[in-house]
Scaffold this motif. Structure first.
Motif, PDB file in Angstrom:
ATOM      1  N   PHE A  68     -10.295  -9.690  17.673  1.00 19.57           N
ATOM      2  CA  PHE A  68     -11.111 -10.743  16.838  1.00 19.57           C
ATOM      3  C   PHE A  68     -11.715 -10.267  16.048  1.00 19.57           C
ATOM      4  N   LEU A  69     -12.531  -9.124  15.924  1.00 21.03           N
ATOM      5  CA  LEU A  69     -13.263  -8.632  14.730  1.00 21.03           C
ATOM      6  C   LEU A  69     -11.919  -8.033  13.632  1.00 21.03           C
ATOM      7  N   CYS A  70     -10.915  -7.795  14.108  1.00 22.57           N
ATOM      8  CA  CYS A  70      -9.868  -7.227  13.216  1.00 22.57           C
ATOM      9  C   CYS A  70      -9.446  -8.330  12.486  1.00 22.57           C
ATOM     10  N   ASN A  71      -9.274  -9.625  13.273  1.00 20.07           N
ATOM     11  CA  ASN A  71      -8.799 -10.621  12.462  1.00 20.07           C
ATOM     12  C   ASN A  71      -9.985 -11.187  11.545  1.00 20.07           C
ATOM     13  N   ALA A  72     -11.003 -11.072  11.995  1.00 19.93           N
ATOM     14  CA  ALA A  72     -12.286 -11.526  10.949  1.00 19.93           C
ATOM     15  C   ALA A  72     -12.430 -10.754   9.857  1.00 19.93           C
ATOM     16  N   VAL A  73     -12.361  -9.462  10.073  1.00 22.66           N
ATOM     17  CA  VAL A  73     -12.349  -8.761   8.785  1.00 22.66           C
ATOM     18  C   VAL A  73     -11.263  -9.203   7.687  1.00 22.66           C
ATOM     19  N   THR A  74     -10.012  -9.270   8.462  1.00 22.79           N
ATOM     20  CA  THR A  74      -8.841  -9.356   7.454  1.00 22.79           C
ATOM     21  C   THR A  74      -9.224 -11.066   6.742  1.00 22.79           C
ATOM     22  N   ILE A  81      -9.073  -1.729   3.756  1.00 20.81           N
ATOM     23  CA  ILE A  81     -10.518  -2.011   4.620  1.00 20.81           C
ATOM     24  C   ILE A  81     -10.195  -2.416   5.910  1.00 20.81           C
ATOM     25  N   VAL A  82      -9.094  -3.291   6.245  1.00 22.69           N
ATOM     26  CA  VAL A  82      -8.935  -3.256   7.739  1.00 22.69           C
ATOM     27  C   VAL A  82      -8.602  -2.183   8.420  1.00 22.69           C
ATOM     28  N   GLY A  83      -7.741  -1.136   8.050  1.00 24.74           N
ATOM     29  CA  GLY A  83      -7.542  -0.002   8.649  1.00 24.74           C
ATOM     30  C   GLY A  83      -8.658   0.745   8.984  1.00 24.74           C
ATOM     31  N   GLY A  84      -9.487   0.786   7.716  1.00 25.60           N
ATOM     32  CA  GLY A  84     -10.828   1.576   7.993  1.00 25.60           C
ATOM     33  C   GLY A  84     -11.731   1.057   8.930  1.00 25.60           C
ATOM     34  N   PHE A  85     -11.980  -0.328   9.059  1.00 24.73           N
ATOM     35  CA  PHE A  85     -12.731  -0.773  10.029  1.00 24.73           C
ATOM     36  C   PHE A  85     -11.851  -0.760  11.607  1.00 24.73           C
ATOM     37  N   ASN A  86     -10.685  -0.607  11.786  1.00 24.97           N
ATOM     38  CA  ASN A  86     -10.129  -0.550  12.820  1.00 24.97           C
ATOM     39  C   ASN A  86     -10.631   0.958  13.314  1.00 24.97           C
ATOM     40  N   VAL A  87     -10.530   1.789  12.458  1.00 29.32           N
ATOM     41  CA  VAL A  87     -10.979   3.292  12.812  1.00 29.32           C
ATOM     42  C   VAL A  87     -12.489   3.303  13.499  1.00 29.32           C
ATOM     43  N   VAL A  88     -13.184   2.581  12.618  1.00 33.46           N
ATOM     44  CA  VAL A  88     -14.682   2.557  13.278  1.00 33.46           C
ATOM     45  C   VAL A  88     -14.538   2.070  14.434  1.00 33.46           C
ATOM     46  N   ILE A  89     -13.848   0.755  14.898  1.00 32.06           N
ATOM     47  CA  ILE A  89     -14.054  -0.105  16.263  1.00 32.06           C
ATOM     48  C   ILE A  89     -13.674   0.750  17.215  1.00 32.06           C
ATOM     49  N   GLY A  94      -3.579  -1.788   9.898  1.00 39.77           N
ATOM     50  CA  GLY A  94      -4.168  -2.395   8.712  1.00 39.77           C
ATOM     51  C   GLY A  94      -3.247  -2.294   7.452  1.00 39.77           C
ATOM     52  N   VAL A  95      -2.828  -1.203   7.457  1.00 36.91           N
ATOM     53  CA  VAL A  95      -2.072  -0.807   6.058  1.00 36.91           C
ATOM     54  C   VAL A  95      -0.599  -1.458   6.197  1.00 36.91           C
ATOM     55  N   ILE A  96      -0.096  -1.212   7.506  1.00 38.62           N
ATOM     56  CA  ILE A  96       1.336  -1.811   7.740  1.00 38.62           C
ATOM     57  C   ILE A  96       1.291  -3.255   7.613  1.00 38.62           C
ATOM     58  N   SER A  97       0.262  -3.874   8.331  1.00 35.15           N
ATOM     59  CA  SER A  97       0.229  -5.167   8.089  1.00 35.15           C
ATOM     60  C   SER A  97       0.245  -5.853   6.877  1.00 35.15           C
ATOM     61  N   ALA A  98      -0.686  -5.079   5.894  1.00 34.48           N
ATOM     62  CA  ALA A  98      -0.586  -5.596   4.466  1.00 34.48           C
ATOM     63  C   ALA A  98       0.820  -5.578   3.877  1.00 34.48           C
ATOM     64  N   MET A  99       1.460  -4.420   3.993  1.00 38.64           N
ATOM     65  CA  MET A  99       2.777  -4.062   3.546  1.00 38.64           C
ATOM     66  C   MET A  99       3.739  -5.363   4.095  1.00 38.64           C
ATOM     67  N   ILE A 100       3.755  -5.476   5.324  1.00 41.00           N
ATOM     68  CA  ILE A 100       4.378  -6.617   5.807  1.00 41.00           C
ATOM     69  C   ILE A 100       4.329  -7.872   5.345  1.00 41.00           C
ATOM     70  N   SER A 101       3.032  -8.191   5.095  1.00 40.57           N
ATOM     71  CA  SER A 101       2.607  -9.559   4.772  1.00 40.57           C
ATOM     72  C   SER A 101       3.048  -9.745   3.347  1.00 40.57           C
ATOM     73  N   LEU A 102       3.137  -8.796   2.403  1.00 41.60           N
ATOM     74  CA  LEU A 102       3.502  -8.691   0.895  1.00 41.60           C
ATOM     75  C   LEU A 102       4.778  -9.140   0.983  1.00 41.60           C
ATOM     76  N   ALA A 103       5.579  -8.641   1.896  1.00 39.27           N
ATOM     77  CA  ALA A 103       7.100  -8.805   1.927  1.00 39.27           C
ATOM     78  C   ALA A 103       7.435  -9.953   2.518  1.00 39.27           C
ATOM     79  N   ILE A 104       6.832 -10.506   3.244  1.00 35.57           N
ATOM     80  CA  ILE A 104       7.313 -11.855   3.869  1.00 35.57           C
ATOM     81  C   ILE A 104       6.539 -13.118   3.197  1.00 35.57           C
ATOM     82  N   LEU A 105       5.552 -12.900   2.573  1.00 35.54           N
ATOM     83  CA  LEU A 105       4.961 -13.955   2.018  1.00 35.54           C
ATOM     84  C   LEU A 105       5.534 -14.909   1.121  1.00 35.54           C
TER      85      LEU A 105
END
Length: 197
Positions: A60-66, A85-93, A120-131
């Motif tokens: 939930f927090l990962c989704n909210a931050v994203t 940012i999401v990857g860094g937040f995941n590290v903290v959580i 977080g990082v790979i999700s952003a990369m995949i999102s850019l590719a499939i958007l």
């Protein structure tokens, strides 16, 4: 009782790519829908983990931050920054989760912090590719497409500059005024600029 590496040191729920859904929905629909759908996905995945509350909180927090990190972001580079940012937040959580559960194994921290940041990082990369594929399938014009249309090197604008330079200059001035007006009333400035062009 023997415990395997995956059961001891590797938590699979940290790999759930929920930021992909959040980024895609933020750009195709709205951040509100992204938050709603992400919350539903978080609940369903947590139920798959025997209603594990910690799994739900992480997702939930990962989704909210994203959703917040991609809110009103127009450039593709901003999506990459949102991934960091999401990857860094995941590290903290994950760090807080490990300390809360009194885990003292450094291998657990090293493994899970790495996959949390990579998520977080790979999700952003995949999102850019499939958007772009989602844009074409659902016939949705995102801010990325509008930015491409705003480019002054667009063939139509180049043709206008050659054939009617006065009209071209007038269009640029109207676009600047319209964009400033849109920003002052919280409208979509990119869409306004493209419309003015």
């Amino acid at each position: 009782q023997d415990v395997t590496f995956f059961e001891q040191d590797f938590n699979l729920h940290f790999l759930v790519p929920i930021p992909i859904a959040a980024i895609i929905l933020s750009f195709l629909v709205t951040a509100n829908i992204s938050l709603l759908v992400g919350s539903i996905i978080s609940i369903l995945v947590a139920l798959m983990y025997q209603a594990n509350f910690q799994v739900f909180i992480f997702l939930f927090l990962c989704n909210a931050v994203t959703s917040f990190a991609t809110f009103k972001k127009y450039k593709r580079t901003e999506i990459i920054i949102a991934g960091y940012i999401v990857g860094g937040f995941n590290v903290v959580i994950i760090l807080v989760t490990g300390l809360f559960n009194e885990i003292q194994d450094p291998i657990w921290f090293a493994t899970n912090l790495s996959i949390g940041f990579a998520n977080g990082v790979i999700s952003a990369m995949i999102s850019l590719a499939i958007l772009p594929y989602f844009e074409s399938i659902f016939k949705v014009t995102t801010n990325q497409t509008l930015l491409e249309l705003c480019n002054l090197n667009h063939p139509l604008l180049k043709k206008l500059l050659i054939k009617a330079p006065g009209t071209y200059q007038h269009s640029i001035m109207v676009a600047n005024l319209a964009e400033a007006a849109a920003e002052s009333i919280n409208a979509d400035p990119i869409l306004t600029r493209v419309g003015a062009y």
